[in-house]
Design an enzyme around this catalytic site. Structure first.
Site, PDB file in Angstrom:
ATOM      1  N   CYS A  54       0.614  -1.287   0.250  1.00 57.11           N
ATOM      2  CA  CYS A  54       0.133  -0.189  -0.403  1.00 57.11           C
ATOM      3  C   CYS A  54       0.762   0.977  -0.201  1.00 57.11           C
ATOM      4  O   CYS A  54       0.371   2.341   0.015  1.00 57.11           O
ATOM      5  CB  CYS A  54      -1.126  -0.119   1.139  1.00 57.11           C
ATOM      6  N   ASP A  56       2.480   2.615   3.053  1.00 58.97           N
ATOM      7  CA  ASP A  56       2.926   2.606   4.239  1.00 58.97           C
ATOM      8  C   ASP A  56       4.058   2.048   4.634  1.00 58.97           C
ATOM      9  O   ASP A  56       3.884   0.795   4.303  1.00 58.97           O
ATOM     10  CB  ASP A  56       1.704   2.356   4.378  1.00 58.97           C
ATOM     11  N   CYS A  79      -2.056   3.797   7.546  1.00 59.76           N
ATOM     12  CA  CYS A  79      -3.630   4.391   7.983  1.00 59.76           C
ATOM     13  C   CYS A  79      -3.612   4.053   9.864  1.00 59.76           C
ATOM     14  O   CYS A  79      -2.698   4.076  10.424  1.00 59.76           O
ATOM     15  CB  CYS A  79      -4.192   3.392   7.472  1.00 59.76           C
ATOM     16  N   CYS A 123      -2.688  -4.606   6.421  1.00 54.60           N
ATOM     17  CA  CYS A 123      -1.599  -3.574   8.385  1.00 54.60           C
ATOM     18  C   CYS A 123      -1.251  -4.760   9.274  1.00 54.60           C
ATOM     19  O   CYS A 123       0.362  -3.944   9.712  1.00 54.60           O
ATOM     20  CB  CYS A 123      -2.812  -2.799   8.297  1.00 54.60           C
TER      21      CYS A 123
HETATM   22 FE1  FES Z   1      -0.572   0.590   4.079  1.00 47.37          FE
HETATM   23 FE2  FES Z   1      -2.965   0.054   6.139  1.00 47.37          FE
HETATM   24  S1  FES Z   1      -3.693   0.928   4.482  1.00 47.37           S
HETATM   25  S2  FES Z   1      -0.839  -0.457   6.128  1.00 47.37           S
END
Ligand code: FES
Length: 152
Positions: A54, A56, A79, A123
């Site tokens: 994603c 992140d 997120c 996540c």
């Molecule tokens: Fe990327 Fe949750 S959407 S870690």
């Protein structure tokens, strides 16, 4: 701001919070608002920064002493679910030996979270993956260190 606008903003915020609670469940929602062990750890001897698909990242800091994690913390730019999962992963890590840490999989973090919507399950996997990488970092340093007792 006028009173009417104030009321509108407050109602909107409450609606968003309410929806988040319904979507993620009480356990994740509470931890999202009040994460534990967030921030950088000083004097850590295991570290990882893992980026998920994603985009992140979750960073994990581990401090081992006498073969156990005595402190752990996390950071994320992701997120709300990644904040909650980073917190759960570090909470689960504290007090564990390297062998016990291996049991903290994405599935285990997911269980601790009480489940997540399908699109947010990654996540939990990212938090657990970063934790496993931090363990690997510790093991690598321990092996290559001539003063092995510095890691015990
Ligand atoms: Fe990327 Fe949750 S959407 S870690």
């Amino acid at each position: 701001m006028s009173d009417r606008l104030d009321d509108f903003v407050q109602e909107l915020q409450e609606k968003i919070f309410q929806e988040a609670r319904e979507t993620y469940g009480d356990t994740v929602y509470e931890r999202w608002l009040n994460p534990l062990y967030m921030g950088e750890l000083k004097n850590y001897n295991g570290y990882s920064r893992l980026r998920g698909q994603c985009g992140d990242t979750i960073e994990i800091f581990l401090k081992f002493e006498k073969g156990r994690v005595i402190e752990a913390s996390f950071k994320t730019d992701g997120c709300g679910a990644s904040t909650a999962c980073g917190s759960f992963a570090t909470e689960m890590a504290i007090g564990k030996t390297p062998d016990e840490l291996l049991e903290i999989t994405g599935e285990a973090v997911l269980n601790r979270a009480g489940g997540l919507p399908q699109e947010d399950k990654h996540c939990a996997v990212l938090a657990a993956g970063s934790l496993q990488d931090a363990l690997e970092d510790y093991m690598r340093k321990k092996e290559s260190c001539h003063h092995a007792d510095a890691f015990d």
